[in-house]
Design an enzyme around this catalytic site. Structure first.
Site, mmCIF file in Angstrom:
data_model
loop_
_atom_site.group_PDB
_atom_site.id
_atom_site.type_symbol
_atom_site.label_atom_id
_atom_site.label_comp_id
_atom_site.label_asym_id
_atom_site.label_seq_id
_atom_site.Cartn_x
_atom_site.Cartn_y
_atom_site.Cartn_z
ATOM 1 N N GLU A 138 -21.671 -91.310 126.926
ATOM 2 C CA GLU A 138 -20.826 -91.927 127.958
ATOM 3 C C GLU A 138 -21.043 -93.436 127.995
ATOM 4 O OE1 GLU A 138 -18.449 -91.920 129.685
ATOM 5 O OE2 GLU A 138 -18.110 -90.141 130.871
ATOM 6 N N ASP A 139 -20.059 -94.148 128.491
ATOM 7 C CA ASP A 139 -20.251 -95.592 128.679
ATOM 8 C C ASP A 139 -20.945 -95.877 130.011
ATOM 9 O OD1 ASP A 139 -17.990 -94.675 130.022
ATOM 10 O OD2 ASP A 139 -16.852 -96.509 129.735
ATOM 11 N N ASP A 148 -21.305 -93.015 137.175
ATOM 12 C CA ASP A 148 -21.090 -93.610 138.486
ATOM 13 C C ASP A 148 -21.469 -92.548 139.533
ATOM 14 O OD1 ASP A 148 -20.078 -95.151 140.540
ATOM 15 O OD2 ASP A 148 -18.123 -95.469 139.653
ATOM 16 N N PHE A 157 -18.291 -104.601 139.697
ATOM 17 C CA PHE A 157 -17.185 -104.173 138.830
ATOM 18 C C PHE A 157 -17.407 -104.685 137.417
ATOM 19 C CE2 PHE A 157 -12.980 -102.191 139.495
ATOM 20 C CZ PHE A 157 -12.696 -102.048 138.139
ATOM 21 N N ARG A 167 -11.433 -103.634 127.614
ATOM 22 C CA ARG A 167 -12.313 -102.769 126.822
ATOM 23 C C ARG A 167 -12.805 -103.510 125.577
ATOM 24 N NH1 ARG A 167 -11.706 -97.476 128.801
ATOM 25 N NH2 ARG A 167 -9.621 -96.878 129.457
HETATM 26 C C1 PRP Z 1 -15.293 -93.494 133.583
HETATM 27 C C2 PRP Z 1 -16.529 -93.331 132.721
HETATM 28 C C3 PRP Z 1 -16.968 -91.935 133.038
HETATM 29 C C4 PRP Z 1 -16.621 -91.786 134.487
HETATM 30 C C5 PRP Z 1 -17.848 -92.087 135.307
HETATM 31 O O1 PRP Z 1 -14.222 -92.923 132.914
HETATM 32 O O2 PRP Z 1 -16.234 -93.489 131.362
HETATM 33 O O3 PRP Z 1 -16.301 -90.960 132.264
HETATM 34 O O4 PRP Z 1 -15.600 -92.760 134.780
HETATM 35 O O5 PRP Z 1 -17.599 -91.885 136.671
HETATM 36 P P1 PRP Z 1 -18.234 -90.687 137.499
HETATM 37 O O6 PRP Z 1 -19.707 -90.650 137.178
HETATM 38 O O7 PRP Z 1 -17.977 -91.134 138.911
HETATM 39 O O8 PRP Z 1 -17.538 -89.433 137.138
HETATM 40 P P2 PRP Z 1 -12.681 -93.136 133.287
HETATM 41 O O9 PRP Z 1 -12.188 -91.914 133.982
HETATM 42 O O10 PRP Z 1 -12.517 -94.454 133.981
HETATM 43 O O11 PRP Z 1 -11.966 -93.131 131.858
HETATM 44 P P3 PRP Z 1 -12.079 -94.128 130.602
HETATM 45 O O12 PRP Z 1 -13.405 -93.847 129.929
HETATM 46 O O13 PRP Z 1 -10.923 -93.746 129.750
HETATM 47 O O14 PRP Z 1 -12.012 -95.553 131.120
#
Ligand code: PRP
Length: 182
Positions: free
Chosen positions: A102-103, A106, A155, A168
């Protein structure tokens, strides 16, 4: 020439070099832990695409890669409270040692649900490697196994992380200027 991306950044939080140094260390650790285990490395699109492709190049063990797109936020900046599989894996996880990449984590919602799903699909083991962790925001009891860096509740964009699908492709991780998203 105006840089459309960097002009919206308040400050750099993690430089390109710091990102690579940290990923190299994670790669060494993961290589030790997964020796002989042929892990299935799962990239959670889209944010983790940069991290995953850099990370696997620091691995010295055989591994396989797959990709999954899970939508929990849509275009909103706060969670919608739902997780939807937009693109599923093409590989079976039955009996596999899975490493989710994961990146950022949260609230933990996305990976909490994904771990449950992979357990139902009979993965042998499931571990999580996240480049960034925002523990202050956690709502689900989820602890990543490998963490690149903890970040404050700001942010952040770049190196895969977006605001409304942009930024990105910034090579570093930065804090977005508040007037962009307010
Ligand atoms: C982001 C991130 C995780 C998730 C984290 O993805 O890459 O998958 O949110 O948040 P959480 O711990 O509250 O679940 P996003 O849905 O923004 O998609 P993306 O990777 O395509 O930007």
């Amino acid at each position: 020439m105006i840089n459309e991306l960097s002009q919206d950044i308040e400050r750099i939080l993690v430089t390109e070099e710091e990102i690579q140094d940290r990923i190299k260390t994670l790669g060494e650790q993961i290589s030790k832990d997964y020796a002989g285990k042929n892990p299935l490395v799962i990239c959670i699109l889209k944010g983790a695409a940069f991290f995953m492709t850099d990370l696997v190049r620091y691995l010295t063990v055989k591994c396989e890669m797959d990709f999954m797109d899970i939508d929990s936020y849509g275009d909103a900046t706060v969670s919608s409270g739902q997780v939807k599989i937009v693109k599923d894996l093409s590989t079976s996880v039955d009996g596999r040692n899975v490493l989710i990449v994961e990146d950022i984590i949260d609230t933990g919602r996305t990976l909490h649900h994904l771990k449950e799903l992979l357990a139902l699909r009979k993965a042998k083991s499931v571990r999580i490697c996240t480049l960034l962790d925002k523990p202050e925001r956690r709502e689900f009891g989820l602890t990543p196994d490998y963490i690149g860096l903890e970040v404050p509740n700001e942010f952040v964009v770049g190196y895969g992380l977006d605001y409304r699908q942009h930024y990105r492709n910034l090579p570093y991780i930065g804090v977005l200027k508040a007037d962009i998203y307010e």
